[in-house]
Scaffold this active site. Structure first.
Site, PDB file in Angstrom:
ATOM      1  N   LYS A  97      38.206 -24.052 -67.856  1.00  0.00           N
ATOM      2  CA  LYS A  97      36.901 -23.957 -67.190  1.00  0.00           C
ATOM      3  C   LYS A  97      35.759 -24.226 -68.165  1.00  0.00           C
ATOM      4  CE  LYS A  97      33.543 -23.021 -64.400  1.00  0.00           C
ATOM      5  NZ  LYS A  97      33.336 -21.745 -63.718  1.00  0.00           N
TER       6      LYS A  97
ATOM      7  N   LEU B 219      32.534 -12.234 -61.421  1.00  0.00           N
ATOM      8  CA  LEU B 219      31.442 -11.567 -62.119  1.00  0.00           C
ATOM      9  C   LEU B 219      30.687 -12.527 -63.034  1.00  0.00           C
ATOM     10  CD1 LEU B 219      33.750  -8.562 -62.925  1.00  0.00           C
ATOM     11  CD2 LEU B 219      31.926  -8.551 -61.207  1.00  0.00           C
TER      12      LEU B 219
ATOM     13  N   LYS C  89      25.109 -19.681 -70.739  1.00  0.00           N
ATOM     14  CA  LYS C  89      26.174 -18.747 -71.136  1.00  0.00           C
ATOM     15  C   LYS C  89      27.494 -19.468 -71.345  1.00  0.00           C
ATOM     16  CE  LYS C  89      28.575 -16.779 -68.140  1.00  0.00           C
ATOM     17  NZ  LYS C  89      29.900 -16.966 -67.481  1.00  0.00           N
TER      18      LYS C  89
END
EC number: 1.1.1.31
Length: 335
Positions: free
Chosen positions: A208, A102, A283
């Site tokens: 990540k 997502l 983001k």
């Protein structure tokens, strides 16, 4: 955790015991894995990354139960004989191993905890693997909610981009209960060539975020170096060749070069379409900024990269690949 003692793969009457480790070469392990492989796997989120990831699961013989907020992206899977669900809850009702991919923390919370979310119908012993890149604190909160339902949550964000997603060569960074890692690894190895256990829930996300911060910095550096060289009279292909045989070589220069025409099959040679969006990079850099603030860690270049990608979003680059920073630096003259 009670969930670690559950059975998986019961949807078709075949059982997969996940709570006990077995030697990899044992017949029991091989048979158990073979039986589990015949049971449906849920997959939620069929965007640029999720689509090829799901296809690689299909190639390995896994029946899929799919959901995406945009029904049209499910059509090709339905035509291939896969099941399409009407909600994340329906996926959870029909599958006890689910992968989610997502765009953001908000999307993940909605898919798991929303009115028609996974947690409304999740079965005890289910394994839920989230490959989204989200705030580690959100992963930890979701894990707590999942545990209350007697299921298991693992964060497993990916690196490698769309190309690696298509070829099945992604790197997965996995956080969660170590005893459940083997069960997750079985699925993730169908989509990636590197599946790395990082530690407790949230550590996969932390790894990540660190990777993507470095990626953004290196992409900006590559774009600046290429732009400087071109304006100094160097041929871009020659400059890229020199960089890639020298100490400045990096993934952004040798695999994903941001200059149009230098490489084939990358977004820069397709008007920066596809790939990893500038909005998503902004983001992720925001997540790195939040993590740096909470851990009191200086990230001088990371903060500057965040500012640059935020400016790009405000200047009309939000839907372009993040390598469009070259175009931004070349055309916008921001400094």
């Amino acid at each position: 955790m009670a969930a670690s003692l559950g059975f998986r793969g019961a949807a078709s009457g075949l059982w997969y015991w996940s709570g006990r480790r077995r030697p990899v070469g044992s017949l029991a392990a091989v048979c158990s894995r073979s039986m589990a492989s015949k049971t449906p796997v849920g997959f939620i989120g069929l965007g640029n990354m999720g689509n090829p990831m799901a296809k690689n699961l299909m190639k390995h013989g896994y029946p899929l139960i799919l959901y995406d907020v945009f029904p049209d992206v499910c059509k090709e899977f339905k035509e291939a004989g896969e099941q399409v669900a009407s909600s994340p809850a329906e996926v959870a009702e029909k599958a006890d191993r689910i992968i989610t991919m997502l765009p953001s923390s908000m999307n993940a919370v909605e898919v798991y905890s929303g009115a028609n979310g996974i947690l409304k119908k999740v079965k005890k012993g289910s394994l839920l693997i989230d490959s989204s890149t989200i705030d580690p604190s959100v992963s930890k909160e979701l894990a707590k909610e999942v545990e209350k339902m007697g299921a298991v949550f693992m964060d497993a964000p990916v690196s490698g981009g769309v190309g690696a997603a298509r070829s099945g060569n992604l790197t997965f960074m996995v956080g969660g209960v170590e005893d459940e890692f083997a069960a997750a690894q079985e699925l993730l190895e169908c989509m990636g060539s590197n599946v790395v256990y990082c530690g407790a829930v949230g550590t996969g996300q932390s790894a990540k975020i660190c990777n993507n911060m470095l990626l953004a910095i290196s992409m900006i550096g590559t774009a600046e170096a290429m732009n400087l060289g071109i304006r100094s009279g160097l041929d871009p292909k020659l400059l890229a060749k020199i960089l890639n045989m020298s100490s400045g070589r990096c993934w952004s220069s040798d695999t994903y070069n941001p200059v149009p025409g230098v490489m084939h099959g990358v977004p820069s040679s397709n008007n920066y379409q596809g790939g990893f969006g500038t909005t998503l990079m902004a983001k992720d850099l925001g997540l790195a900024q939040d993590s740096a603030t909470s851990t009191k860690t200086p990230i001088l270049l990371g903060s500057l990269a965040h500012q640059i990608y935020r400016m790009m979003c405000s200047k009309g680059y939000s839907k372009k690949d993040f390598s469009s920073v070259f175009q931004y630096l070349r055309e916008e003259e921001p400094f």
